[in-house]
Design a protein around this motif. Structure first.
Motif, PDB file in Angstrom:
ATOM      1  N   TYR A   1       0.813  -1.223   0.000  1.00  0.00           N
ATOM      2  CA  TYR A   1       0.000   0.000   0.000  1.00  0.00           C
ATOM      3  C   TYR A   1       0.851   1.281   0.000  1.00  0.00           C
ATOM      4  CZ  TYR A   1       1.084  -0.521   4.979  1.00  0.00           C
ATOM      5  OH  TYR A   1       1.744  -0.702   6.164  1.00  0.00           O
TER       6      TYR A   1
ATOM      7  N   ASP B   1      -8.014  -1.680   9.818  1.00  0.00           N
ATOM      8  CA  ASP B   1      -7.562  -2.632   8.803  1.00  0.00           C
ATOM      9  C   ASP B   1      -6.455  -1.975   7.999  1.00  0.00           C
ATOM     10  OD1 ASP B   1      -9.338  -4.646   9.453  1.00  0.00           O
ATOM     11  OD2 ASP B   1     -10.935  -3.726   8.260  1.00  0.00           O
TER      12      ASP B   1
ATOM     13  N   LYS C   1      -7.057   0.540   2.294  1.00  0.00           N
ATOM     14  CA  LYS C   1      -7.611  -0.056   1.063  1.00  0.00           C
ATOM     15  C   LYS C   1      -7.069   0.665  -0.173  1.00  0.00           C
ATOM     16  CE  LYS C   1     -11.497  -2.394   3.000  1.00  0.00           C
ATOM     17  NZ  LYS C   1     -11.008  -2.308   4.339  1.00  0.00           N
ATOM     18  N   LYS C   2      -6.740   1.941   0.011  1.00  0.00           N
ATOM     19  CA  LYS C   2      -6.142   2.693  -1.096  1.00  0.00           C
ATOM     20  C   LYS C   2      -4.649   2.833  -0.841  1.00  0.00           C
ATOM     21  CE  LYS C   2     -10.164   5.550  -2.131  1.00  0.00           C
ATOM     22  NZ  LYS C   2     -10.741   6.889  -1.990  1.00  0.00           N
TER      23      LYS C   2
END
Lengths: 87, 138
Positions: free
Chosen positions: B14, B126, B129-130
């Protein structure tokens, strides 16, 4: 011999520049600056690679993996590249 | 000055670092900043933003402080085998109690603000996500 000692000293002090290709390799293989510096302290093999015109050091990363770093001086700058032994 | 973008920095899927200065040499383009500087930038981002700690993050944090597994394990009160197991399972998140201990240890190591309460240090997040984009200041 003097060149090997000078490189090992620069390596362990972090006095080097990383070629971009080496940076990519480091990301792929999870190798860090501290690992390269540790090779300068722990190397158990050193040799001159005629084809690549580089001074190579084989030593331990901080997690005790064996890694090889290839070193060349360009002027006063020590440039580090990395490669697998079989390449 | 020429710059480049590094994707998947430190093997973290990420993490992207932009504006990394490079310079041209006879051997090719080289980083014009210490790699350790980039490692510290990434490590601080992970800690300050309370990202989950998996083996990969632990390895980055440990390596950015130039600690061997043995040294790190001693500081934390675990064996180097425990550290090795965490890092070997690079994509597996640490157990909460281990994550807390590691997080606190490195907050101190990097001289970052220490949490004022237990709630402040707990991390339920978490993975991003990006892509996380860090920029090297000009």
């Amino acid at each position: 011999m003097a060149v090997f000692y000078k490189i090992a000293r620069d390596l362990m002090k972090g006095n080097f520049s990383l070629i971009l290709h080496a940076e990519e390799r480091m990301d792929e293989r999870s190798i860090f600056e501290g690992d390269l510096m540790n090779v300068g302290r722990t190397y158990f093999e050193k040799y001159y690679h005629e084809k690549r015109n580089s001074y190579n050091f084989v030593g331990y990363a901080l997690d005790e993996r064996v890694i090889t770093v290839a070193c060349q001086y360009y002027g006063e700058t020590l440039i580090i590249t990395m490669f697998e032994e079989e390449e | 000055m020429k710059t480049t973008t590094i994707k998947n920095f430190a093997g973290l899927e990420y993490l992207v670092i932009k504006n990394v200065p490079i310079r041209h040499t006879a051997a090719g383009d080289v980083l014009a900043v210490k790699r350790g500087f980039l490692e510290e930038l990434a490590a601080k981002y992970i800690l300050e933003n309370k990202l989950p700690l998996r083996g990969k993050e632990v390895k980055l944090l440990r390596s950015a402080r130039h600690l061997s597994m043995v040294e790190f394990g001693k500081q934390l009160g675990v064996t180097h085998n425990a550290v090795m197991n965490w890092e070997h399972e690079g994509s597996r998140r640490l157990l909460p109690v281990n994550e807390l201990a590691v997080r606190l240890f490195f907050l101190s190591e990097f001289n970052l603000d220490f949490p004022k309460s237990f709630e402040d240090v707990k991390c339920y997040a978490d993975l991003p996500k990006k892509k996380v984009i860090l920029k090297v200041a000009a």
